[in-house]
Structure formats: structure tokens, C-alpha cells
Design a protein around this motif. Sequence first.
Motif, PDB file in Angstrom:
ATOM      1  N   GLY A 199     -79.917 -20.881  55.922  1.00 35.77           N
ATOM      2  CA  GLY A 199     -79.503 -19.966  56.985  1.00 35.77           C
ATOM      3  C   GLY A 199     -78.390 -20.536  57.843  1.00 35.77           C
ATOM      4  O   GLY A 199     -77.439 -19.833  58.208  1.00 35.77           O
ATOM      5  N   ILE A 200     -78.489 -21.831  58.183  1.00 36.62           N
ATOM      6  CA  ILE A 200     -77.468 -22.474  59.016  1.00 36.62           C
ATOM      7  C   ILE A 200     -76.138 -22.561  58.263  1.00 36.62           C
ATOM      8  O   ILE A 200     -75.068 -22.293  58.825  1.00 36.62           O
ATOM      9  CB  ILE A 200     -77.944 -23.870  59.464  1.00 36.62           C
ATOM     10  N   ILE A 201     -76.190 -22.922  56.985  1.00 38.99           N
ATOM     11  CA  ILE A 201     -74.965 -23.001  56.183  1.00 38.99           C
ATOM     12  C   ILE A 201     -74.302 -21.627  56.091  1.00 38.99           C
ATOM     13  O   ILE A 201     -73.066 -21.502  56.207  1.00 38.99           O
ATOM     14  CB  ILE A 201     -75.258 -23.550  54.772  1.00 38.99           C
ATOM     15  N   LEU A 202     -75.098 -20.571  55.923  1.00 37.16           N
ATOM     16  CA  LEU A 202     -74.523 -19.234  55.855  1.00 37.16           C
ATOM     17  C   LEU A 202     -73.862 -18.861  57.182  1.00 37.16           C
ATOM     18  O   LEU A 202     -72.772 -18.272  57.203  1.00 37.16           O
ATOM     19  CB  LEU A 202     -75.596 -18.209  55.501  1.00 37.16           C
ATOM     20  N   ASP A 203     -74.499 -19.208  58.301  1.00 38.32           N
ATOM     21  CA  ASP A 203     -73.886 -18.958  59.613  1.00 38.32           C
ATOM     22  C   ASP A 203     -72.521 -19.629  59.724  1.00 38.32           C
ATOM     23  O   ASP A 203     -71.557 -19.046  60.224  1.00 38.32           O
ATOM     24  CB  ASP A 203     -74.794 -19.476  60.733  1.00 38.32           C
ATOM     25  N   ILE A 204     -72.446 -20.876  59.255  1.00 39.43           N
ATOM     26  CA  ILE A 204     -71.192 -21.629  59.331  1.00 39.43           C
ATOM     27  C   ILE A 204     -70.121 -20.984  58.454  1.00 39.43           C
ATOM     28  O   ILE A 204     -68.962 -20.826  58.860  1.00 39.43           O
ATOM     29  CB  ILE A 204     -71.422 -23.096  58.917  1.00 39.43           C
ATOM     30  N   LEU A 205     -70.503 -20.581  57.248  1.00 36.21           N
ATOM     31  CA  LEU A 205     -69.537 -19.961  56.339  1.00 36.21           C
ATOM     32  C   LEU A 205     -68.998 -18.652  56.906  1.00 36.21           C
ATOM     33  O   LEU A 205     -67.789 -18.392  56.873  1.00 36.21           O
ATOM     34  CB  LEU A 205     -70.202 -19.709  54.979  1.00 36.21           C
ATOM     35  N   VAL A 206     -69.902 -17.813  57.433  1.00 38.02           N
ATOM     36  CA  VAL A 206     -69.479 -16.508  57.945  1.00 38.02           C
ATOM     37  C   VAL A 206     -68.647 -16.656  59.210  1.00 38.02           C
ATOM     38  O   VAL A 206     -67.614 -15.996  59.382  1.00 38.02           O
ATOM     39  CB  VAL A 206     -70.715 -15.615  58.200  1.00 38.02           C
ATOM     40  N   ALA A 207     -69.103 -17.532  60.125  1.00 34.94           N
ATOM     41  CA  ALA A 207     -68.419 -17.668  61.416  1.00 34.94           C
ATOM     42  C   ALA A 207     -67.053 -18.331  61.277  1.00 34.94           C
ATOM     43  O   ALA A 207     -66.138 -18.030  62.049  1.00 34.94           O
ATOM     44  CB  ALA A 207     -69.292 -18.471  62.380  1.00 34.94           C
TER      45      ALA A 207
END
Length: 513
Positions: free
Chosen positions: A301-309
Motif C-alpha cells: 500500500g505504501i509503495i503504491l501511494d509513492i508511485l501514484v503521488a
Amino acid sequence: MEVISFSYAVPLVVLAATVVFLVVKLADRPFNGRRPPGPAALPIIGHLHLLDRKVHQSFDKLCKKYGPVISLRFGSTHAIVVSTVEAAAEFFKNHDLVFGNRPQSRASRRFAYDSAGFAFAPYGAYWRFVKKLAITELLSARTVEQLLPLRRQELVDLLGRLLQAAERKVKVDVSHELIKMTNNTVARMATGRTCAPAEGESGDPEESMKLVKQVAELIGSFNLSDHVWLPRGWDLQGCNRRIEDVLHRYDTMMERIIKQKEATRGARRGGGATLDLLDILLDLSENKGANIKLTRENIKGIILDILVAGSDSSAVTLEWALTELINHPEMLQKAREEVDRVVGRERLVEEADISGLPYVQAVIRETLRLHPAAAFVSRESRKDTTIYGYNIPAGTSLFVNIWSLGKDPSQWDDPLEFRPERFFSSADDGQELKQQQLRSLPFGGGRRICPGAGLAQQVVHTALTALLQCFDWQHVGRQDLEEGIGLVVARANPLVCVPVARSNPMPANRMGF
């Protein structure tokens, strides 16, 4: 037969009127007392009929008509929309803790692995833990410096692709190339690779870029079942099916990357290799003494947040900055002269050079004012509160329309005009410059302000400087300023140019390897 129809019609009309009355009363019940002004709502759907696909522009029109703080209802969801700097400061500064949550949708919940991520996690111990982790570990000065070679390599690759196009004198979809560069940069910093299939694997080489774009689109899309109770569970728009499909593909990709990472981590530790963000998160997940133990879902979840943001938003800022400079050749020339004077043509610009380029910095600030990547930021009240004498119940969504803040005529002279000099004139006055930045809030505000803003600006400033240093963009014609649709506000039409190299500015021995 007419008599029978009439006899049935009367009770049906009475029943329908009663249902409408009850729906309106029940929908309005949370606002016990004085509420912010706003337009009249329709039964069941509320104000959904007043929003077009460019929601930030709809918010702006409604606020100009009804005031800087207005109340709206999206189905059963009550919302407050804020459109001025003063009102935004009131919510972000004086009531920031009350609005410490983010509104939840099916998309945000699923892509956060049910609050296991960071961006949409409820305010509390876990969210505070991850924010501290982001500041002290994931985005610390030490980590950012260690990952500099990865950012440098992706910038050089972008310039190389553009140089090849310049040699062939062919058109380039610059928008696509910028998204590819920022996506690869963020993906390599986050996971150590571009997330495309490794050598010997089958798959789409732009898998990560497409997934990130689809996640952003789904989070930013309007899903009827999130707001209107009647069709809930029916998935009339097909949103839920798309959410599950994209999540499955992302989860499969991340499982593959994590397993490969786990298989090589021992050797990487012993060899002194650069640790990416996934390495750091995996190390922390094994820390038995941590107050909060990170699960596999937390990590994904954290990695996805970083990729999207970090991907599309940086690319969009670069896209708009280059567009505005192309449309204002005198400003493009002024920025290029500063780059040539400070950096020269004998080497490629470096991140350390940016502090000496005040006009380029002003170009980026002006771009963020007129074209914020995130047109609005959302929050949700954690408890009942009173602001400006208005009673706002717990669970009310707050939308601060960042797009409007940058165009507020009470805060800016000629607010619709692209003029970097408005920032450049105050570059030597740190306090005044800070106040000017607070007028537009491109990265949000309060506790949930974007923690990666500093890194994003490093990437954007360096990339724009390199594009000005290495290529001529003057002779491509005036570009339109039509905005696209989505969580990140890109151009409606891609920026297509034929780049012209400036005296072969990237010799192989000066490429930064």
C-alpha cells in the motif's frame, strides 16, 4: 378504467411525495443549525447534477456564486468546499486536527489494502508512524542523496530519447516521455527497478506506468455507489470491476518484485549496495522491536501511494511549465539565458545547481500556481465542529479547491496571467516568498501536506532546466491550455513537438555516468 387509474394515482402521488420529503429531511438532518450557503439540492442525488467532469472548475463556479465556503451534498455525502486562501488557512491551521482524515471511497479503500497504505489511512497511531517513517527514513536527506544516481540515469535516458528524435527531425509526444521518465524515476527509487518485467520475463514494459495511471483515474473518478444508496452493490458503471482488476494486476506485479527482492537481499546487504525504499520497508517489517509492525499489505500500500503521488504529478508540472514557456518565448529565452550563464553548455545540469537558478524556480512556482497537479485536496471531519459560525458534523467531506486559490484576484495581480516575475522579484526576500507560496498551497496544507514535496521539486526543477539547456522549443507553435480530466490535471491534449538540439549538449563523456 380511467376511474381505476385515478384511484391508484392519488395514493401513489401521496406516497412519492412522502418519500421525497423523508429523503430530503434525512439527508439534511446532519446539519443541525446554521450551515454554509449553497444551491438547492435535489432529492436523493443532492448536487451531483451541478458537477461536470472537471470537478474543480465546477467548484470554482459554485463558490463564485455562493461564497468562499459553501455546502454541497453528493447523494448522502455532505461536503464543504473552500475556495479562498483565508478560508483554507482557517481549516488547515485552526481546525487541522478536526479534519485529519481523508474521505474514503471504494477505490481508495481497495488500493490502500483497507487502510494499510498511508495516503488514505485514518488519522491515528499508524498514520503518525508512517509519516514519521517517511520523514526520517524513506524521504530523508540521506536516502534522497543515495538515490541520486537513479534519478540522474532516468533524466539522461529521457534526454537521449529526445536527442535521437532531434537527429531524425521527428515529432515526439513529450507528455508521454515526461510521464515515462518520472514514473521510472519514482519506481526505481521505490523498488530498485522500473517495475517492467525483468530480463527473461514476459510482460508489458510499461506495466507500472499504465497501472499507476489507472489507479489515479479510478481514485479520481466518480463512483455512484459511493454516494447514492439506491444502486449500491449493483456496480452500474463497472467501476468496482475495474478496481478489482487493476488491484489484482498491481498486487501480482508487487508480489513478483518483493519475492525477487527477498531472494537477493542478503547479498545486497553484504555488498554495500544502495538501498531503495522497498529495502527499507522490508527491513522495518522485520524489526521485532517496532511499535507498529509493517505487514506485506502495508508495504504494498505504501509503495503504491509513492508511485501514484510521485509519478504523474511531477510529469504534469513539467508538461505545463514547458507549455507556458513555449507560449511565452521571451520568458523561455530569459530562463535559458540564466541556465547558460550559471550552468553553461559544457556539462549537464545537476540538482545542486538549482539553488542558483532563481528564474527557473520562479517558473515552476508560477506553473504550480496556475496549474496545480492536484486541483483540490480532500479531508474529512473526525468530530462535530463549528467554523465561521457554521455547524459542521462529523463525517463531512472537505474539499479545498487549490485550483481556485492560485487564481484568487484578491491575492494575485492579473491572476490568469503567466508571469514568473511575480515570484522572482521576491526571491531575495525569504519571508515574502514563503507568504506567496502559502497563497497557492500546491502540495496541500496541514498535517497531511505532501511529505514528498521537496523531492518532487528537485526532480521537476532539474528536468526542466535540462530540457531548456539541451533543446530549443521555440518554433513549435502556440500550445492550447485545455485541461484534461482526472485526479491529476494534465493537458487535455498531449504536448507534441519536434525538439531541436542545441550544439550537441550531451557528449558521452559528460553524461553524468
